[in-house]
Enzyme design. Sequence first.
Site, PDB file in Angstrom:
ATOM      1  N   TYR A  26     -49.995 -35.572  82.148  1.00 39.52           N
ATOM      2  CA  TYR A  26     -49.780 -34.829  83.399  1.00 39.52           C
ATOM      3  C   TYR A  26     -51.037 -34.861  84.281  1.00 39.52           C
ATOM      4  CZ  TYR A  26     -45.866 -32.776  80.707  1.00 39.52           C
ATOM      5  OH  TYR A  26     -44.752 -32.587  79.930  1.00 39.52           O
TER       6      TYR A  26
ATOM      7  N   HIS B 146     -46.506 -36.939  72.241  1.00 38.05           N
ATOM      8  CA  HIS B 146     -45.655 -36.799  73.435  1.00 38.05           C
ATOM      9  C   HIS B 146     -44.348 -37.581  73.309  1.00 38.05           C
ATOM     10  CE1 HIS B 146     -46.029 -35.983  78.041  1.00 38.05           C
ATOM     11  NE2 HIS B 146     -44.794 -35.873  77.644  1.00 38.05           N
TER      12      HIS B 146
ATOM     13  N   ASP C  44     -47.756 -25.083  78.929  1.00 38.57           N
ATOM     14  CA  ASP C  44     -47.457 -26.404  78.373  1.00 38.57           C
ATOM     15  C   ASP C  44     -48.028 -27.489  79.289  1.00 38.57           C
ATOM     16  OD1 ASP C  44     -45.559 -27.999  76.405  1.00 38.57           O
ATOM     17  OD2 ASP C  44     -45.314 -28.892  78.405  1.00 38.57           O
TER      18      ASP C  44
ATOM     19  N   SER D 257     -32.025 -29.829  85.318  1.00 39.02           N
ATOM     20  CA  SER D 257     -30.972 -30.710  84.804  1.00 39.02           C
ATOM     21  C   SER D 257     -29.649 -30.601  85.544  1.00 39.02           C
ATOM     22  CB  SER D 257     -30.734 -30.349  83.344  1.00 39.02           C
ATOM     23  OG  SER D 257     -30.523 -28.945  83.268  1.00 39.02           O
TER      24      SER D 257
ATOM     25  N   LYS E  67     -50.403 -32.630  74.739  1.00 39.07           N
ATOM     26  CA  LYS E  67     -49.710 -33.745  74.088  1.00 39.07           C
ATOM     27  C   LYS E  67     -50.530 -35.031  74.207  1.00 39.07           C
ATOM     28  CE  LYS E  67     -45.539 -31.670  76.087  1.00 39.07           C
ATOM     29  NZ  LYS E  67     -45.932 -31.246  77.445  1.00 39.07           N
TER      30      LYS E  67
ATOM     31  N   SER F 228     -42.638 -34.526  70.051  1.00 35.40           N
ATOM     32  CA  SER F 228     -41.785 -34.375  71.231  1.00 35.40           C
ATOM     33  C   SER F 228     -40.947 -35.636  71.384  1.00 35.40           C
ATOM     34  CB  SER F 228     -42.670 -34.144  72.463  1.00 35.40           C
ATOM     35  OG  SER F 228     -41.876 -34.071  73.620  1.00 35.40           O
ATOM     36  N   ASN F 229     -39.719 -35.449  71.795  1.00 34.73           N
ATOM     37  CA  ASN F 229     -38.793 -36.566  71.985  1.00 34.73           C
ATOM     38  C   ASN F 229     -38.546 -37.330  70.692  1.00 34.73           C
ATOM     39  OD1 ASN F 229     -38.471 -36.283  74.954  1.00 34.73           O
ATOM     40  ND2 ASN F 229     -40.665 -36.709  74.952  1.00 34.73           N
TER      41      ASN F 229
ATOM     42  N   TRP G  84     -45.745 -29.996  84.242  1.00 35.72           N
ATOM     43  CA  TRP G  84     -45.516 -31.379  84.663  1.00 35.72           C
ATOM     44  C   TRP G  84     -45.435 -31.417  86.193  1.00 35.72           C
ATOM     45  CZ3 TRP G  84     -40.269 -34.368  84.280  1.00 35.72           C
ATOM     46  CH2 TRP G  84     -40.490 -35.730  84.549  1.00 35.72           C
TER      47      TRP G  84
ATOM     48  N   LYS H 274     -40.852 -24.522  84.906  1.00 32.46           N
ATOM     49  CA  LYS H 274     -41.925 -24.774  85.873  1.00 32.46           C
ATOM     50  C   LYS H 274     -41.471 -24.276  87.237  1.00 32.46           C
ATOM     51  CE  LYS H 274     -43.066 -27.477  89.457  1.00 32.46           C
ATOM     52  NZ  LYS H 274     -42.207 -27.764  90.630  1.00 32.46           N
TER      53      LYS H 274
ATOM     54  N   ASN I 119     -37.908 -16.181  85.877  1.00 28.27           N
ATOM     55  CA  ASN I 119     -37.814 -16.958  84.641  1.00 28.27           C
ATOM     56  C   ASN I 119     -38.463 -16.217  83.467  1.00 28.27           C
ATOM     57  OD1 ASN I 119     -36.690 -18.878  86.310  1.00 28.27           O
ATOM     58  ND2 ASN I 119     -38.504 -20.177  86.411  1.00 28.27           N
TER      59      ASN I 119
HETATM   60  P1  NAP Z   1     -37.715 -27.253  84.948  1.00 21.60           P
HETATM   61  O1  NAP Z   1     -38.609 -26.131  84.637  1.00 21.60           O
HETATM   62  O2  NAP Z   1     -36.510 -27.472  84.120  1.00 21.60           O
HETATM   63  O3  NAP Z   1     -37.254 -27.152  86.473  1.00 21.60           O
HETATM   64  C1  NAP Z   1     -38.184 -27.089  87.519  1.00 21.60           C
HETATM   65  C2  NAP Z   1     -37.427 -27.098  88.839  1.00 21.60           C
HETATM   66  O4  NAP Z   1     -36.601 -25.943  88.929  1.00 21.60           O
HETATM   67  C3  NAP Z   1     -38.360 -27.077  90.006  1.00 21.60           C
HETATM   68  O5  NAP Z   1     -37.762 -27.849  91.034  1.00 21.60           O
HETATM   69  C4  NAP Z   1     -38.386 -25.603  90.408  1.00 21.60           C
HETATM   70  O6  NAP Z   1     -38.632 -25.496  91.789  1.00 21.60           O
HETATM   71  C5  NAP Z   1     -36.994 -25.150  90.059  1.00 21.60           C
HETATM   72  N1  NAP Z   1     -36.913 -23.748  89.617  1.00 21.60           N
HETATM   73  C6  NAP Z   1     -37.720 -23.123  88.721  1.00 21.60           C
HETATM   74  N2  NAP Z   1     -37.322 -21.848  88.532  1.00 21.60           N
HETATM   75  C7  NAP Z   1     -36.241 -21.648  89.326  1.00 21.60           C
HETATM   76  C8  NAP Z   1     -35.406 -20.532  89.579  1.00 21.60           C
HETATM   77  N3  NAP Z   1     -35.609 -19.352  88.951  1.00 21.60           N
HETATM   78  N4  NAP Z   1     -34.387 -20.681  90.471  1.00 21.60           N
HETATM   79  C9  NAP Z   1     -34.180 -21.873  91.081  1.00 21.60           C
HETATM   80  N5  NAP Z   1     -34.935 -22.959  90.889  1.00 21.60           N
HETATM   81  C10 NAP Z   1     -35.976 -22.856  90.013  1.00 21.60           C
HETATM   82  O7  NAP Z   1     -38.524 -28.641  85.039  1.00 21.60           O
HETATM   83  P2  NAP Z   1     -39.352 -29.607  84.178  1.00 21.60           P
HETATM   84  O8  NAP Z   1     -40.709 -29.638  84.784  1.00 21.60           O
HETATM   85  O9  NAP Z   1     -38.550 -30.854  84.058  1.00 21.60           O
HETATM   86  O10 NAP Z   1     -39.444 -29.025  82.699  1.00 21.60           O
HETATM   87  C11 NAP Z   1     -40.240 -27.909  82.367  1.00 21.60           C
HETATM   88  C12 NAP Z   1     -41.491 -28.326  81.591  1.00 21.60           C
HETATM   89  O11 NAP Z   1     -41.142 -28.992  80.373  1.00 21.60           O
HETATM   90  C13 NAP Z   1     -42.399 -29.351  82.291  1.00 21.60           C
HETATM   91  O12 NAP Z   1     -43.126 -28.789  83.351  1.00 21.60           O
HETATM   92  C14 NAP Z   1     -43.237 -29.823  81.138  1.00 21.60           C
HETATM   93  O13 NAP Z   1     -44.235 -28.877  80.824  1.00 21.60           O
HETATM   94  C15 NAP Z   1     -42.184 -29.907  80.032  1.00 21.60           C
HETATM   95  N6  NAP Z   1     -41.598 -31.273  79.915  1.00 21.60           N
HETATM   96  C16 NAP Z   1     -41.889 -32.001  78.793  1.00 21.60           C
HETATM   97  C17 NAP Z   1     -41.384 -33.281  78.645  1.00 21.60           C
HETATM   98  C18 NAP Z   1     -41.702 -34.063  77.403  1.00 21.60           C
HETATM   99  O14 NAP Z   1     -41.491 -35.278  77.390  1.00 21.60           O
HETATM  100  N7  NAP Z   1     -42.200 -33.416  76.378  1.00 21.60           N
HETATM  101  C19 NAP Z   1     -40.556 -33.832  79.627  1.00 21.60           C
HETATM  102  C20 NAP Z   1     -40.253 -33.062  80.753  1.00 21.60           C
HETATM  103  C21 NAP Z   1     -40.772 -31.779  80.876  1.00 21.60           C
HETATM  104  P3  NAP Z   1     -39.961 -24.747  92.383  1.00 21.60           P
HETATM  105  O15 NAP Z   1     -41.152 -25.268  91.640  1.00 21.60           O
HETATM  106  O16 NAP Z   1     -39.928 -25.151  93.820  1.00 21.60           O
HETATM  107  O17 NAP Z   1     -39.716 -23.287  92.173  1.00 21.60           O
END
Ligand code: NAP
Length: 272
Positions: free
Chosen positions: A49, A107, A44, A189, A74, A137-138, A21, A226, A236
Amino acid sequence: MTPKFPLNDELSIPAIGFGTWKLKGEEGRQAVQTALEVGYLHIDTADRYGNHKEVAEAIKASGVARSEIFLTSKVWRDNLHAADLLADVDRFLVELDTDYIDLLLIHWPNKEIPITETMAALDKCRQAGKVKAIGVSNFTKRHIEDALATGVNIVNNQVELHPSFNQADLRAFCKEKNIVVTAYSALSSGNMESPLIQSLGEKYGRSPAAIILNWVVSRGVVALCKSVTKERMLDNLTATDFIIEPDDLQKIDELEQGPRFLSFDFSEFDYE
Ligand code: NAP
């Protein structure tokens, strides 16, 4: 080595997946390529996206065989009528430059479109081999019950899930129905700042992110993450390479629960 969870008789899903995303254009393509190069085998994406083409280019450039990769996409909630969905899936295959999608998710639910029609169209894609498995999803428990009542098998529900929003009830329900849960936004979060997560990071010599992802997977849930940073991608991806003591995992289970972070005016979270 990332563990896998079985989804159905043929398929298993790597427990850590790379989220895409907001990864678009050259930066997005490069991030997905680097993720594949460092060892992620689960990507994913989603039509919404707008990065299917970047994902396809990254897969090609990484040199990782398509058959090694678990690819999720999705369908957007406006396109859940059969004709729209079937056309979308054909377009996805072209954009993703692949013969099949491992897991195709609805989605977001949409009560304006009959779920029977959507599930039948998804099943048609599965029978044609364009999609290996069907998920959602959701979805709330009630959405899932409606979908299962159509008789089409659902293997996955991707939802917001993190220590301060642990979805314990939905997880228990999905387990009963043999549906694997995937966690999104576990890192974005705010939970990395939790004093408990920080202290466990110090205790185990790992980052707060790794503590959270390890806890997610320990609960039988797939974790998406991500990052555009190679070091964080590796941090990660290796989050399951150490053992957190059961008492410490339980402390995370017992953290105070807060609000969800991702909600839109079209979300149907009150359908329970
Ligand atoms: P996330 O993976 O929960 O968090 C990403 C954030 O955390 C970015 O700002 C990243 O910064 C930082 N980060 C990543 N690894 C880190 C680490 N080891 N230490 C410190 N900071 C770290 O975010 P998300 O994109 O919300 O969720 C993950 C995935 O879930 C999405 O990309 C998408 O594929 C999926 N998603 C699905 C839905 C749905 O409706 N189905 C909704 C939301 C998300 P940097 O990039 O600068 O490292």
